[in-house]
Design a protein around this motif. Structure first.
Motif, PDB file in Angstrom:
ATOM      1  N   ARG A  89     -46.797-110.972  -1.353  1.00 49.40           N
ATOM      2  CA  ARG A  89     -45.832-110.236  -2.144  1.00 49.40           C
ATOM      3  C   ARG A  89     -44.609-109.765  -1.357  1.00 49.40           C
ATOM      4  NH1 ARG A  89     -50.030-106.004  -4.657  1.00 49.40           N
ATOM      5  NH2 ARG A  89     -48.110-104.978  -5.331  1.00 49.40           N
ATOM      6  N   GLN A  90     -44.433-110.289  -0.142  1.00 50.89           N
ATOM      7  CA  GLN A  90     -43.364-109.790   0.708  1.00 50.89           C
ATOM      8  C   GLN A  90     -41.966-110.033   0.141  1.00 50.89           C
ATOM      9  OE1 GLN A  90     -44.149-111.626   4.501  1.00 50.89           O
ATOM     10  NE2 GLN A  90     -45.845-110.254   4.975  1.00 50.89           N
ATOM     11  N   ALA A  91     -41.789-111.098  -0.620  1.00 50.57           N
ATOM     12  CA  ALA A  91     -40.461-111.430  -1.149  1.00 50.57           C
ATOM     13  C   ALA A  91     -40.338-111.156  -2.647  1.00 50.57           C
ATOM     14  CB  ALA A  91     -40.144-112.904  -0.875  1.00 50.57           C
ATOM     15  N   GLN A  92     -41.323-110.494  -3.229  1.00 49.06           N
ATOM     16  CA  GLN A  92     -41.346-110.326  -4.679  1.00 49.06           C
ATOM     17  C   GLN A  92     -40.106-109.597  -5.204  1.00 49.06           C
ATOM     18  OE1 GLN A  92     -45.079-109.038  -6.357  1.00 49.06           O
ATOM     19  NE2 GLN A  92     -44.084-108.055  -8.093  1.00 49.06           N
ATOM     20  N   GLU A  93     -39.687-108.531  -4.526  1.00 50.24           N
ATOM     21  CA  GLU A  93     -38.529-107.777  -5.003  1.00 50.24           C
ATOM     22  C   GLU A  93     -37.253-108.608  -4.923  1.00 50.24           C
ATOM     23  OE1 GLU A  93     -38.294-104.050  -2.989  1.00 50.24           O
ATOM     24  OE2 GLU A  93     -40.146-103.269  -3.890  1.00 50.24           O
ATOM     25  N   LEU A  94     -37.157-109.461  -3.916  1.00 47.43           N
ATOM     26  CA  LEU A  94     -35.982-110.328  -3.797  1.00 47.43           C
ATOM     27  C   LEU A  94     -35.951-111.349  -4.936  1.00 47.43           C
ATOM     28  CD1 LEU A  94     -36.086-110.993   0.056  1.00 47.43           C
ATOM     29  CD2 LEU A  94     -34.528-109.467  -1.164  1.00 47.43           C
ATOM     30  N   VAL A  95     -37.122-111.854  -5.285  1.00 43.36           N
ATOM     31  CA  VAL A  95     -37.204-112.793  -6.409  1.00 43.36           C
ATOM     32  C   VAL A  95     -36.823-112.089  -7.705  1.00 43.36           C
ATOM     33  CG1 VAL A  95     -38.773-114.212  -7.798  1.00 43.36           C
ATOM     34  CG2 VAL A  95     -38.926-114.274  -5.292  1.00 43.36           C
ATOM     35  N   GLU A  96     -37.375-110.897  -7.914  1.00 46.29           N
ATOM     36  CA  GLU A  96     -37.102-110.144  -9.137  1.00 46.29           C
ATOM     37  C   GLU A  96     -35.625-109.781  -9.266  1.00 46.29           C
ATOM     38  OE1 GLU A  96     -41.454-107.956  -9.718  1.00 46.29           O
ATOM     39  OE2 GLU A  96     -39.859-106.944  -8.589  1.00 46.29           O
ATOM     40  N   ALA A  97     -34.954-109.659  -8.124  1.00 45.99           N
ATOM     41  CA  ALA A  97     -33.527-109.336  -8.132  1.00 45.99           C
ATOM     42  C   ALA A  97     -32.649-110.558  -8.354  1.00 45.99           C
ATOM     43  CB  ALA A  97     -33.138-108.656  -6.814  1.00 45.99           C
ATOM     44  N   GLY A  98     -33.268-111.736  -8.499  1.00 46.64           N
ATOM     45  CA  GLY A  98     -32.508-112.951  -8.737  1.00 46.64           C
ATOM     46  C   GLY A  98     -31.836-113.526  -7.513  1.00 46.64           C
ATOM     47  N   LEU A  99     -32.341-113.164  -6.322  1.00 42.26           N
ATOM     48  CA  LEU A  99     -31.701-113.589  -5.083  1.00 42.26           C
ATOM     49  C   LEU A  99     -32.325-114.846  -4.475  1.00 42.26           C
ATOM     50  CD1 LEU A  99     -31.266-110.059  -3.442  1.00 42.26           C
ATOM     51  CD2 LEU A  99     -29.497-111.455  -4.533  1.00 42.26           C
ATOM     52  N   MET A 100     -33.407-115.342  -5.073  1.00 42.07           N
ATOM     53  CA  MET A 100     -34.091-116.515  -4.534  1.00 42.07           C
ATOM     54  C   MET A 100     -34.044-117.679  -5.520  1.00 42.07           C
ATOM     55  SD  MET A 100     -35.055-115.873  -1.506  1.00 42.07           S
ATOM     56  CE  MET A 100     -35.571-114.588  -0.360  1.00 42.07           C
ATOM     57  N   ARG A 101     -33.972-118.903  -4.975  1.00 40.78           N
ATOM     58  CA  ARG A 101     -33.887-120.106  -5.805  1.00 40.78           C
ATOM     59  C   ARG A 101     -35.202-120.435  -6.483  1.00 40.78           C
ATOM     60  NH1 ARG A 101     -30.975-125.454  -3.944  1.00 40.78           N
ATOM     61  NH2 ARG A 101     -31.816-125.892  -6.019  1.00 40.78           N
ATOM     62  N   ASP A 102     -35.074-120.980  -7.653  1.00 42.60           N
ATOM     63  CA  ASP A 102     -36.200-121.443  -8.452  1.00 42.60           C
ATOM     64  C   ASP A 102     -36.402-122.935  -8.185  1.00 42.60           C
ATOM     65  OD1 ASP A 102     -37.894-122.341 -10.432  1.00 42.60           O
ATOM     66  OD2 ASP A 102     -36.623-121.711 -12.101  1.00 42.60           O
ATOM     67  N   PHE A 103     -37.603-123.293  -7.678  1.00 44.18           N
ATOM     68  CA  PHE A 103     -37.900-124.684  -7.368  1.00 44.18           C
ATOM     69  C   PHE A 103     -38.931-125.285  -8.334  1.00 44.18           C
ATOM     70  CE2 PHE A 103     -36.170-123.896  -3.017  1.00 44.18           C
ATOM     71  CZ  PHE A 103     -35.248-124.922  -3.029  1.00 44.18           C
ATOM     72  N   THR A 104     -39.016-124.721  -9.529  1.00 42.08           N
ATOM     73  CA  THR A 104     -39.992-125.207 -10.501  1.00 42.08           C
ATOM     74  C   THR A 104     -39.783-126.681 -10.826  1.00 42.08           C
ATOM     75  OG1 THR A 104     -40.006-122.985 -11.468  1.00 42.08           O
ATOM     76  CG2 THR A 104     -40.991-124.764 -12.765  1.00 42.08           C
ATOM     77  N   GLU A 105     -38.533-127.080 -10.994  1.00 43.64           N
ATOM     78  CA  GLU A 105     -38.246-128.470 -11.363  1.00 43.64           C
ATOM     79  C   GLU A 105     -38.646-129.432 -10.242  1.00 43.64           C
ATOM     80  OE1 GLU A 105     -34.380-131.255 -12.589  1.00 43.64           O
ATOM     81  OE2 GLU A 105     -34.269-129.068 -12.794  1.00 43.64           O
TER      82      GLU A 105
END
Length: 410
Positions: A89-105
């Motif tokens: 969970r170390q990067a969870q807040e950064l993800v929630e803030a929209g600062l990390m790329r989505d690699f789902t595709e």
């Protein structure tokens, strides 16, 4: 041609995403020991082979030192192209803030869900159904590394479990050998405590404490033997004055210490020193008590960038990290296990083979980073650092304080 050779040959032929021109990408991490640097070089070589350029952003010190720097840069508008974090969970807040790329595709295109093993690694990268990181390895904490030379010099057999190790401590001390090497950093103290919880107490106890956040169990008699064991560890490590984990590993390599509780990344240091598993050193998964390994480790997150060429190169890097050839080359140097379940590592050393067998048998447990928040982790680190550095703190006091932390754990 065996599977390992085949995988190593894939890099030249595997179809990775292409970019119009070479792009430099800064990658930050805290891998700076000899073995770690050798492993990072494999990641850099693989990415450079795509026509891009890995710009190394190593930050000296542990993850506790590096993570605040990484987060500050990302939130301050000066993001790197990719950065290491541990599974969890170390990067969870950064993800929630929209600062990390989505690699789902990309993950769907390359079938990551079908190849990543165990599935919890990819689940740790997933938030609200979207994948935000690339898991690169499985690092297990549950190992005791022993110097065969130290025990030969002390005239006692190499232990086969933690109890035998504790019993051998007086013989080691009589020869001027530090029984247990441990660096003076809080995360190392807390790591040893968590390893002993699994080794002495078992998987169910560990999950009651960290999974269920059960205050009564944390403060009760069931955890008593674990605190007795960590008290033994404190006494055995009393003369270990080094700072960093790899310095403690070097004490084992040189026979200055009998053993070290440390994750499987220690293998990289033994390898750099030219030592052979089973001949120069012995490894005991689960400290020879409960052969269970945690599925912690490392993943890379990719901050959102405004430069389209850099963004395209990020996708190339993500794909390269997951490629079979990269997984083989990197993890053989790192001492960790690959995240892909479709790789043959028959040439790995005896210790890595033990880890692979335990993983294949499903004898795994989530790492504490996956179960508790970074704030709770810090509290436990601080407590264990105080415990190791102040003999006046009794086992009873330490356990009571630990139970208080678990009572409010997130």
């Amino acid at each position: 041609m065996n599977s390992v050779k085949l995988a190593l040959g894939l890099l030249a032929s595997v179809a990775l995403p292409s970019v119009a021109c070479a792009t430099d990408l800064e990658v930050t991490h805290w891998w700076t020991s000899g073995g770690e640097a050798a492993a990072v070089a494999e990641l850099a070589k693989a990415f450079d082979a795509t026509g891009n350029k890995w710009v190394d952003g190593a930050i000296a010190g542990s993850g506790d030192t590096a993570r605040p720097i990484m987060v500050s840069r990302i939130t301050g508008g000066d993001p790197m192209a990719a950065t290491q974090f541990n599974h969890g969970r170390q990067a969870q807040e950064l993800v929630e803030a929209g600062l990390m790329r989505d690699f789902t595709e990309l993950a769907a295109k390359e079938g990551w869900a079908d190849i990543v093993n165990p599935p919890s690694l990819l689940a740790n990268c997933t938030l609200d159904g979207k994948i935000y990181c690339v898991p690169v390895n499985i690092h297990s904490w549950q190992w005791l590394w022993l110097s065969n030379k130290a025990f030969a010099d002390a005239g006692v057999p190499v232990p086969t479990n933690w109890d035998e190790f504790v019993a051998a401590a007086p013989a080691l001390e009589a020869k001027g050998i530090t029984p247990l090497a441990m660096g003076q950093q809080a995360w190392q103290n807390a790591g040893a405590f968590n390893v002993l919880m699994v080794a002495v107490g078992g998987r169910d106890l560990f999950m009651k404490v960290y999974g269920d956040k059960d205050e009564a169990v944390a403060g009760g008699a069931e955890l008593g033997p674990v605190f007795k064991a960590i008290d033994d560890a404190r006494k055995m490590a009393a003369n270990s004055k080094v700072q960093d984990w790899n310095q403690a590993t070097n004490m084992v390599i040189t026979g200055q210490a009998g053993g070290q509780i440390m994750g499987d990344w220690a293998q990289g240091e033994f390898q750099i020193a030219g030592q052979v598993a089973g001949t120069d050193y012995t490894c005991l998964p689960g400290l020879g008590m409960n052969e269970i390994i945690s599925t912690g480790g490392d993943a890379f997150y990719f901050p959102v960038l405004s430069d389209p060429e850099a963004s395209a190169a990020q996708e190339v890097l993500a794909s390269t990290m997951m490629a079979q050839a990269t997984q083989v080359a990197f993890n053989l140097k790192k001492g960790s296990l690959p995240v892909r379940g479709d790789i043959d590592l028959s040439t790995a050393n005896d210790c890595m083979q033990k880890g692979l067998e335990i993983l294949a048998a499903g004898n795994v447990i989530q790492g504490s980073d996956e179960l508790i928040s970074p704030d709770t982790t810090t509290q436990i680190n601080d407590l264990m650092s105080e415990f190791f550095n102040d003999p006046a703190i009794t086992v009873e006091d330490a356990q009571a304080r630990f139970a208080d932390i678990i009572a409010t754990a997130e």
